[in-house]
Write a protein that holds these residues in place. Sequence first.
Motif, PDB file in Angstrom:
ATOM      1  N   UNK A   1      -6.837  16.844 -11.078  1.00 16.02           N
ATOM      2  CA  UNK A   1      -5.840  15.789 -11.193  1.00 16.02           C
ATOM      3  C   UNK A   1      -6.213  14.599 -10.322  1.00 16.02           C
ATOM      4  N   UNK A   2      -5.856  13.429 -10.798  1.00 17.28           N
ATOM      5  CA  UNK A   2      -6.089  12.225 -10.032  1.00 17.28           C
ATOM      6  C   UNK A   2      -5.080  12.091  -8.909  1.00 17.28           C
ATOM      7  N   UNK A   3      -5.550  11.785  -7.729  1.00 18.48           N
ATOM      8  CA  UNK A   3      -4.693  11.657  -6.551  1.00 18.48           C
ATOM      9  C   UNK A   3      -4.439  10.188  -6.228  1.00 18.48           C
ATOM     10  N   UNK A   4      -5.517   9.413  -6.162  1.00 14.67           N
ATOM     11  CA  UNK A   4      -5.382   8.002  -5.804  1.00 14.67           C
ATOM     12  C   UNK A   4      -6.620   7.241  -6.263  1.00 14.67           C
ATOM     13  N   UNK A   5      -6.420   6.007  -6.650  1.00 16.72           N
ATOM     14  CA  UNK A   5      -7.540   5.149  -7.049  1.00 16.72           C
ATOM     15  C   UNK A   5      -7.331   3.749  -6.509  1.00 16.72           C
ATOM     16  N   UNK A   6      -8.435   3.035  -6.384  1.00 12.92           N
ATOM     17  CA  UNK A   6      -8.345   1.629  -6.030  1.00 12.92           C
ATOM     18  C   UNK A   6      -9.618   0.911  -6.436  1.00 12.92           C
ATOM     19  N   UNK A   7      -9.497  -0.402  -6.667  1.00 15.47           N
ATOM     20  CA  UNK A   7     -10.678  -1.215  -6.927  1.00 15.47           C
ATOM     21  C   UNK A   7     -10.714  -2.326  -5.885  1.00 15.47           C
ATOM     22  N   UNK A   8     -11.604  -3.242  -6.042  1.00 18.30           N
ATOM     23  CA  UNK A   8     -11.748  -4.322  -5.049  1.00 18.30           C
ATOM     24  C   UNK A   8     -11.291  -5.650  -5.607  1.00 18.30           C
ATOM     25  N   UNK A   9     -10.603  -5.619  -6.768  1.00 19.87           N
ATOM     26  CA  UNK A   9     -10.097  -6.849  -7.360  1.00 19.87           C
ATOM     27  C   UNK A   9      -8.874  -7.335  -6.618  1.00 19.87           C
ATOM     28  N   UNK A  10      -7.718  -6.961  -7.094  1.00 18.20           N
ATOM     29  CA  UNK A  10      -6.491  -7.349  -6.405  1.00 18.20           C
ATOM     30  C   UNK A  10      -6.022  -6.264  -5.455  1.00 18.20           C
ATOM     31  N   UNK A  11      -6.886  -5.335  -5.198  1.00 21.82           N
ATOM     32  CA  UNK A  11      -6.607  -4.239  -4.286  1.00 21.82           C
ATOM     33  C   UNK A  11      -5.420  -3.398  -4.734  1.00 21.82           C
TER      34      UNK A  11
END
Length: 124
Positions: free
Chosen positions: A46-56
């Motif tokens: 299962x996915x717990x947390x994600x993030x990118x470097x665009x708008x954070x």
Amino acid sequence: HVQLVESGGGSVQAGGSLTLSCVASGYDYSGFCMGWFRQAPGKEREGVATMDTGDHSRYYADSVKGRFTISRDKNTLYLQMNSLKPEDTAMYYCATALFRTCLANSPVPQDYGVWGQGTQVTVP
């Protein structure tokens, strides 16, 4: 070669904290969506947390909201885990998505192309 290496897992009493780290090497993933997944015995990943470097923008599973914090620094991804519960016991994996902007919905493992070997978190 391209790899992700997690560290920071361990055994901690309920209510305790751990910080997981994931170092990416062999490729610059700083522009891609990255995330943390977990898999407990007999359960699906299962996915717990994600993030990118665009708008954070960040995604958190409902089960960890308010307790876990994802962050990143260039090619290192972190997961700060507070107020740990026995149900958080699982193997935790970091992964890099096939796209740069994370999706708003629950992350799907098939959308992530590079995976680490995992680090075990146990909350007795």
